[in-house]
Design a protein around this motif. Structure first.
Motif, mmCIF file in Angstrom:
data_model
loop_
_atom_site.group_PDB
_atom_site.id
_atom_site.type_symbol
_atom_site.label_atom_id
_atom_site.label_comp_id
_atom_site.label_asym_id
_atom_site.label_seq_id
_atom_site.Cartn_x
_atom_site.Cartn_y
_atom_site.Cartn_z
ATOM 1 N N GLY A 1 -10.993 -31.672 87.934
ATOM 2 C CA GLY A 1 -11.149 -32.347 89.118
ATOM 3 C C GLY A 1 -10.274 -31.773 89.952
ATOM 4 N N ILE A 2 -8.748 -31.487 89.610
ATOM 5 C CA ILE A 2 -7.859 -30.780 90.482
ATOM 6 C C ILE A 2 -8.396 -29.370 91.063
ATOM 7 N N ASP A 3 -9.011 -28.521 89.797
ATOM 8 C CA ASP A 3 -9.482 -27.301 90.241
ATOM 9 C C ASP A 3 -10.691 -27.403 91.326
ATOM 10 N N GLN A 4 -11.296 -28.500 91.317
ATOM 11 C CA GLN A 4 -12.568 -28.565 92.185
ATOM 12 C C GLN A 4 -12.010 -28.921 93.419
ATOM 13 N N LEU A 5 -11.168 -29.694 93.545
ATOM 14 C CA LEU A 5 -10.482 -30.257 95.012
ATOM 15 C C LEU A 5 -9.931 -29.009 95.660
ATOM 16 N N ILE A 6 -9.275 -28.020 94.825
ATOM 17 C CA ILE A 6 -8.773 -26.890 95.443
ATOM 18 C C ILE A 6 -9.507 -26.001 95.912
ATOM 19 N N VAL A 7 -10.911 -25.890 95.034
ATOM 20 C CA VAL A 7 -11.925 -25.070 95.558
ATOM 21 C C VAL A 7 -12.518 -25.404 96.690
ATOM 22 N N ILE A 8 -12.842 -26.699 96.738
ATOM 23 C CA ILE A 8 -13.447 -27.319 98.063
ATOM 24 C C ILE A 8 -12.739 -27.405 99.260
ATOM 25 N N ALA A 9 -11.423 -27.441 98.965
ATOM 26 C CA ALA A 9 -10.274 -27.208 100.392
ATOM 27 C C ALA A 9 -10.447 -25.983 100.538
ATOM 28 N N LYS A 10 -10.708 -24.737 99.909
ATOM 29 C CA LYS A 10 -10.582 -23.537 100.381
ATOM 30 C C LYS A 10 -11.829 -23.119 100.868
ATOM 31 N N SER A 11 -12.735 -23.357 100.250
ATOM 32 C CA SER A 11 -14.258 -22.885 100.613
ATOM 33 C C SER A 11 -15.219 -24.049 100.058
ATOM 34 N N ASP A 12 -16.633 -23.803 100.658
ATOM 35 C CA ASP A 12 -17.341 -25.026 100.236
ATOM 36 C C ASP A 12 -18.271 -24.412 99.147
ATOM 37 N N SER A 13 -17.733 -23.752 98.280
ATOM 38 C CA SER A 13 -18.456 -23.471 97.137
ATOM 39 C C SER A 13 -18.606 -24.246 95.779
ATOM 40 N N GLN A 14 -19.282 -24.008 95.076
ATOM 41 C CA GLN A 14 -19.537 -24.859 93.788
ATOM 42 C C GLN A 14 -18.186 -24.750 93.033
ATOM 43 N N GLY A 15 -17.434 -23.777 92.882
ATOM 44 C CA GLY A 15 -16.262 -23.699 92.093
ATOM 45 C C GLY A 15 -16.649 -23.242 90.666
ATOM 46 N N ASN A 16 -15.532 -23.759 89.763
ATOM 47 C CA ASN A 16 -15.726 -23.476 88.131
ATOM 48 C C ASN A 16 -16.397 -24.786 87.721
ATOM 49 N N THR A 17 -17.751 -24.668 87.375
ATOM 50 C CA THR A 17 -18.461 -25.881 86.991
ATOM 51 C C THR A 17 -18.378 -26.092 85.334
ATOM 52 N N ARG A 18 -17.883 -24.758 84.764
ATOM 53 C CA ARG A 18 -17.747 -25.005 83.229
ATOM 54 C C ARG A 18 -16.728 -25.959 82.588
ATOM 55 N N THR A 19 -15.639 -25.970 83.031
ATOM 56 C CA THR A 19 -14.664 -27.067 82.887
ATOM 57 C C THR A 19 -15.198 -28.331 82.613
ATOM 58 N N LEU A 20 -15.576 -28.858 83.882
ATOM 59 C CA LEU A 20 -15.968 -30.268 83.929
ATOM 60 C C LEU A 20 -17.160 -30.690 82.925
ATOM 61 N N SER A 21 -18.168 -29.730 82.867
ATOM 62 C CA SER A 21 -19.201 -29.521 81.974
ATOM 63 C C SER A 21 -18.942 -29.826 80.646
ATOM 64 N N PHE A 22 -18.009 -28.939 80.169
ATOM 65 C CA PHE A 22 -17.323 -28.930 78.806
ATOM 66 C C PHE A 22 -16.612 -30.301 78.639
ATOM 67 N N SER A 23 -16.040 -30.809 79.662
ATOM 68 C CA SER A 23 -15.341 -32.272 79.618
ATOM 69 C C SER A 23 -16.524 -33.364 78.978
ATOM 70 N N VAL A 24 -17.690 -33.137 79.623
ATOM 71 C CA VAL A 24 -18.689 -34.206 79.116
ATOM 72 C C VAL A 24 -18.774 -34.425 77.525
ATOM 73 N N LEU A 25 -18.595 -33.234 76.659
ATOM 74 C CA LEU A 25 -18.892 -33.239 75.476
ATOM 75 C C LEU A 25 -17.455 -34.045 74.836
ATOM 76 N N VAL A 26 -16.525 -33.563 75.290
ATOM 77 C CA VAL A 26 -15.283 -34.188 74.834
ATOM 78 C C VAL A 26 -15.167 -35.632 75.018
#
Length: 309
Positions: A273-298
């Motif tokens: 979540g922090i990584d996505q907020l930083i990415v959104i603040a810098k640019s309007d790109s999708q950012g790193n989607t792998r970390t949050l997707s892997f979090s779903v399994l955990v």
């Protein structure tokens, strides 16, 4: 031990068991077989006034999921399996005609068998951040008030333990009287505490799942700022509760392997979540989607283990 147990059974008065419960830890260490034998003899101590218990008591009913949850359950006593009575001396209980057919014997148990007080009352009041008056001590309360105080005290790092559970072997809880006391605490407050905790964890799981799906299929990730802030906020709360548990008892916390999964479950979505907020603040790109997707399994694995009760 024989004197206390014999007089408690003969007089049907649990006050005779006070010396026995006071020295129960020492008895378990020195004479474990004799202590278990005496505990089995106090499993079925009949009440002195059966009619009084029936007239001035409520039933600690086990939790049950019902469609019409707002309606009061009115199952007659004779159809209940091992009902647990809770004494209520302030008001008489209205019993139906079918309750007169309840002829089974009623037994009494003491919570001193389940836990013991660590200090005297004066010492407790001096260290208690929320001191109670005599009126508040004797005043009855509701389950939701008790739940509120439990949640409020849950976040304190240093808090005085008023009672200490008797940490014996699993054989200790096979005693019918002690098993009934555990069932009573689960029916009255334990279930609601677990359900409240599990409900908020389900909300957290839903937020992580929604965020992981929307960041893949939603074309404007900048619109998900509120969702990521909610994930970070809830993850910080759950991690704080884990830190509090570790500070209070680091040795006991590290013994349980489930606690490691709890930390990973809340730490991964927090970082994502922090990584996505930083990415959104810098640019309007999708950012790193792998970390949050892997979090779903955990997270889902964590929710599965929460049902181990």
């Amino acid at each position: 031990m024989d004197y206390c147990v014999s007089h408690a059974n003969d007089s049907r008065n649990l006050a005779f068991l006070s010396p026995f419960f006071g020295a129960l830890h020492q008895c378990m260490e020195i004479f474990p077989d004799e202590a278990y034998d005496r505990l089995s003899r106090i499993a079925y101590i009949p009440v002195r006034h059966r009619s009084y218990i029936l007239n001035f008591s409520t039933i600690a009913r086990p939790p049950q999921l019902r469609v019409k949850f707002w309606e009061r359950r009115s199952k007659p006593l004779r159809k209940m399996t091992d009902p647990i009575f809770q004494l209520d001396v302030e008001k008489a209980t209205a019993r139906g005609p079918d309750d007169n057919k309840f002829t089974r014997q009623i037994f009494v148990a003491s919570f001193d068998a389940l836990w013991c007080c660590k200090d005297e009352r004066k010492l407790l009041e001096s260290e208690n951040p929320y001191p109670l008056t005599d009126k508040q001590v004797t005043e009855t309360t509701t389950w939701w008030r008790t739940l509120f105080h439990m949640i409020r005290l849950k976040g304190h790092i240093k808090i005085h333990n008023y009672v200490e559970r008797r940490d014996f072997s699993i054989e200790f809880y096979d005693n019918p009287a002690i098993a009934t006391l555990v069932s009573y605490k689960w029916n009255t407050i334990g279930y609601w505490y677990w359900f409240t905790h599990y409900f908020f964890q389900c909300c957290f799981c839903a937020l992580v799942l929604i965020a992981s799906l929307m960041q893949v299929y939603y074309p404007q990730p900048s619109q998900l700022v509120g969702l990521f802030i909610a994930i970070v906020f809830m993850a910080l709360i759950f991690l704080w509760l884990e830190v509090v548990q570790a500070i209070r008892s680091l040795k006991g916390y590290t013994k349980c392997g489930y606690n490691v999964l709890n930390v990973v479950t809340f730490l991964l979505p927090l970082c994502a979540g922090i990584d996505q907020l930083i990415v959104i603040a810098k640019s309007d790109s999708q950012g790193n989607t792998r970390t949050l997707s892997f979090s779903v399994l955990v997270v889902f694995l964590h929710m599965l283990f929460e049902l181990r009760i």
